[in-house]
Design an enzyme around this catalytic site. Structure first.
Site, PDB file in Angstrom:
ATOM      1  N   HIS A 122      40.268  43.322  43.625  1.00 11.07           N
ATOM      2  CA  HIS A 122      40.892  43.383  42.290  1.00 11.07           C
ATOM      3  C   HIS A 122      41.965  44.477  42.331  1.00 11.07           C
ATOM      4  CE1 HIS A 122      41.123  44.590  38.021  1.00 11.07           C
ATOM      5  NE2 HIS A 122      40.657  43.386  37.736  1.00 11.07           N
ATOM      6  N   ASP A 199      33.113  48.575  44.996  1.00  7.96           N
ATOM      7  CA  ASP A 199      33.465  48.164  43.647  1.00  7.96           C
ATOM      8  C   ASP A 199      32.444  47.108  43.219  1.00  7.96           C
ATOM      9  OD1 ASP A 199      34.417  47.000  41.369  1.00  7.96           O
ATOM     10  OD2 ASP A 199      36.385  46.465  42.176  1.00  7.96           O
ATOM     11  N   GLN A 202      31.683  43.207  39.601  1.00  3.43           N
ATOM     12  CA  GLN A 202      31.221  41.816  39.442  1.00  3.43           C
ATOM     13  C   GLN A 202      29.846  41.593  40.054  1.00  3.43           C
ATOM     14  OE1 GLN A 202      32.633  39.706  37.546  1.00  3.43           O
ATOM     15  NE2 GLN A 202      34.726  40.468  37.324  1.00  3.43           N
ATOM     16  N   LYS A 225      31.091  44.177  31.497  1.00  2.49           N
ATOM     17  CA  LYS A 225      30.790  42.930  32.217  1.00  2.49           C
ATOM     18  C   LYS A 225      29.287  42.735  32.340  1.00  2.49           C
ATOM     19  CE  LYS A 225      34.968  43.404  35.016  1.00  2.49           C
ATOM     20  NZ  LYS A 225      35.920  42.550  34.318  1.00  2.49           N
ATOM     21  N   CYS A 363      43.990  39.407  38.058  1.00  2.00           N
ATOM     22  CA  CYS A 363      44.234  40.753  38.601  1.00  2.00           C
ATOM     23  C   CYS A 363      43.857  40.806  40.080  1.00  2.00           C
ATOM     24  CB  CYS A 363      43.484  41.832  37.828  1.00  2.00           C
ATOM     25  SG  CYS A 363      43.878  41.855  36.081  1.00  2.00           S
TER      26      CYS A 363
HETATM   27  N1  C6P Z   1      37.969  42.123  36.250  1.00  2.00           N
HETATM   28  C1  C6P Z   1      38.307  39.865  35.422  1.00  2.00           C
HETATM   29  O1  C6P Z   1      38.613  39.045  34.561  1.00  2.00           O
HETATM   30  P1  C6P Z   1      37.652  47.410  34.328  1.00  2.00           P
HETATM   31  O2  C6P Z   1      38.905  46.801  33.792  1.00  2.00           O
HETATM   32  O3  C6P Z   1      37.845  48.830  34.779  1.00  2.00           O
HETATM   33  O4  C6P Z   1      36.468  47.232  33.447  1.00  2.00           O
HETATM   34  O5  C6P Z   1      37.281  46.557  35.632  1.00  2.00           O
HETATM   35  C2  C6P Z   1      38.209  46.388  36.653  1.00  2.00           C
HETATM   36  C3  C6P Z   1      37.661  45.509  37.716  1.00  2.00           C
HETATM   37  C4  C6P Z   1      37.377  46.068  38.943  1.00  2.00           C
HETATM   38  N2  C6P Z   1      36.859  45.336  39.939  1.00  2.00           N
HETATM   39  C5  C6P Z   1      36.588  44.032  39.789  1.00  2.00           C
HETATM   40  C6  C6P Z   1      35.962  43.286  40.926  1.00  2.00           C
HETATM   41  C7  C6P Z   1      36.843  43.415  38.557  1.00  2.00           C
HETATM   42  O6  C6P Z   1      36.564  42.125  38.419  1.00  2.00           O
HETATM   43  C8  C6P Z   1      37.410  44.154  37.506  1.00  2.00           C
HETATM   44  C9  C6P Z   1      37.760  43.507  36.200  1.00  2.00           C
HETATM   45  C10 C6P Z   1      38.168  41.317  35.063  1.00  2.00           C
HETATM   46  O7  C6P Z   1      38.075  39.524  36.568  1.00  2.00           O
HETATM   47  C11 C6P Z   1      39.285  41.774  34.189  1.00  2.00           C
HETATM   48  S1  C6P Z   1      40.820  41.835  35.053  1.00  2.00           S
END
Ligand code: C6P
Length: 405
Positions: A122, A199, A202, A225, A363
């Protein structure tokens, strides 16, 4: 077995119509819905306990502090960290990665050093490292992937060099659903003394995570999430590493004493929590953890697995649909392309049928570049989804195909 009917009663937002159709929410990878238990925990905090933490001797401040710290202990237990000191509350995965980049990696990074990430990250696990490379002259290296959307680890050993200062890799890909073999990767990196950030944005909504078993140095995730509010997340870091790191942001709460001559920083984890934190968010995150643990995370994972397997079988059997991301190990995510239709049109037609999916590059633009596509349509499941909703996904695809025939 999950009592889905009872579970769905806990999620008020699911019981509505969108465009005259019952809402089918399949955009959980972007943000998941919140059960009443989480909503009530936040509302109760504001109704009964609202005050700043770690500051007041008065009763409300003590109650707010107790609830905030109780949530930290829940997060510790959730990822099996050794100590509460290893759990730093942050805004989310993005902030946690930036914190580690700037506070852990940057002080030891010189021109010519290397940072290793993967092709399926991401943007939150790409851009902070690129910024660091711009700041220091370090080099960003990328683990390649294959057409199934799995990491191609054939060159992994060579990519872990004596210049590699950190390996930062996603546990589960948000664009493809791939579950990466992080335990093996961590162990290989450690054999060369390379620290590892995972990370887990997910992963935590979909599987048990044990940071001690993984032996990762840092593990980051976002609350929103995993059925908790936005604006709260956690950074897990091994205590000795966090101890040695300088604070990232300065301000209130992260200090023990301040004078113009000298400031003494607070102990862990407060050293990394400058300013008034998202107290209600942390309390909501604790309630979300209670909720998931009460249902049993393995039960949730098994049900989601059944949904994903059913959806994959049904969609694979359809003509004119291509699934992007066919790794052997996957969680929650089904990304697809419908022949001759831009994913944004797919998303709009789905919305007309009350079905919420995400369309776009998610993203993860390098993933799109790899597959030579501008975007995908992405359905992503949570434990409250049903087999009927898998059928709604299939019907949605048929509807798009009819309209574009
Ligand atoms: N992905 C998606 O629709 P934040 O924005 O900090 O809560 O998370 C960022 C982020 C980091 N790593 C991974 C693997 C992610 O999937 C995400 C966020 C969302 O897939 C919003 S772009």
């Amino acid at each position: 077995m999950l009592d889905l009917q009872a579970i769905r009663q806990d999620f008020p937002i699911l019981h509505q119509e969108v465009n005259g159709q019952p809402l089918v929410y399949l955009d959980n990878a972007a943000s998941s819905q919140k059960p009443v238990q989480v909503i009530d925990a936040i509302a109760d905090y504001y109704r009964k306990d609202n005050a700043n933490v770690h500051r007041g001797v008065h009763r409300l401040s003590q109650r707010a502090t107790d609830a905030y710290e109780a949530s930290r202990e829940k997060v510790r237990n959730f990822v099996n960290a050794q100590s509460d000191k290893e759990v730093v509350f942050v805004r989310g995965a993005t902030e946690a990665i930036n914190l580690v980049a700037q506070s852990f990696v940057r002080p030891n990074l010189n021109a010519g050093d290397e940072i290793l990430i993967s092709h399926m990250e991401h943007h939150a696990n790409i851009v902070p490292w690129q910024m660091l490379c711009e700041q220091t002259g370090a080099k960003l290296n990328v683990i390649p992937m294959n057409l199934e959307g799995e990491l191609d680890l054939s060159t992994f050993d060579e990519l872990l060099t004596d210049k590699t200062k950190v390996l930062a890799v996603g546990h589960v890909s948000n664009a493809l659903g791939t579950v990466n073999p992080i335990k093996d990767m961590i162990s290989k990196a450690h054999s060369k003394d390379i620290p590892v950030l995972i990370d887990g944005a997910q992963a935590v909504p979909h599987m048990e995570v044990d940071v001690q078993d993984l032996d990762c140095d840092f593990y980051v995730f976002s609350g929103h999430k995993m059925f908790a509010p936005t604006g709260i997340g956690a950074l897990y870091g091994k205590q000795d590493l966090l101890e040695a790191m300088p604070p990232w942001q300065g301000g209130g709460d992260m200090i023990l004493s301040v004078s113009f001559e000298h400031t003494q920083y607070n102990e862990l984890p407060y050293k990394f929590e400058a300013g008034t934190p998202h107290i209600a968010g942390a309390i909501g995150l604790g309630a979300a953890i209670d909720y998931m643990q009460d249902l049993g995370i393995t039960n949730l994972a098994n049900h989601e697995h059944d949904l994903l397997v059913a959806a994959t079988e049904k969609v694979s059997a359809m003509d004119g649909v291509r699934i992007i991301g066919t790794a052997k190990e996957k969680a929650s995510v089904l990304s697809f392309m419908i022949e001759g239709v831009h994913p944004h049109d797919v998303g709009t037609i789905f919305d007309q049928q009350g079905v919420a999916i995400r369309t776009g590059h998610h993203c993860a633009q390098p993933v799109m570049q790899f597959f030579g596509i501008p975007a995908t349509a992405r359905a992503s499941f949570a434990f409250y989804n049903t087999m009927e909703e898998v059928d709604a996904l299939v019907l949605g695809i048929k509807k798009v195909q009819e309209l574009f025939a």
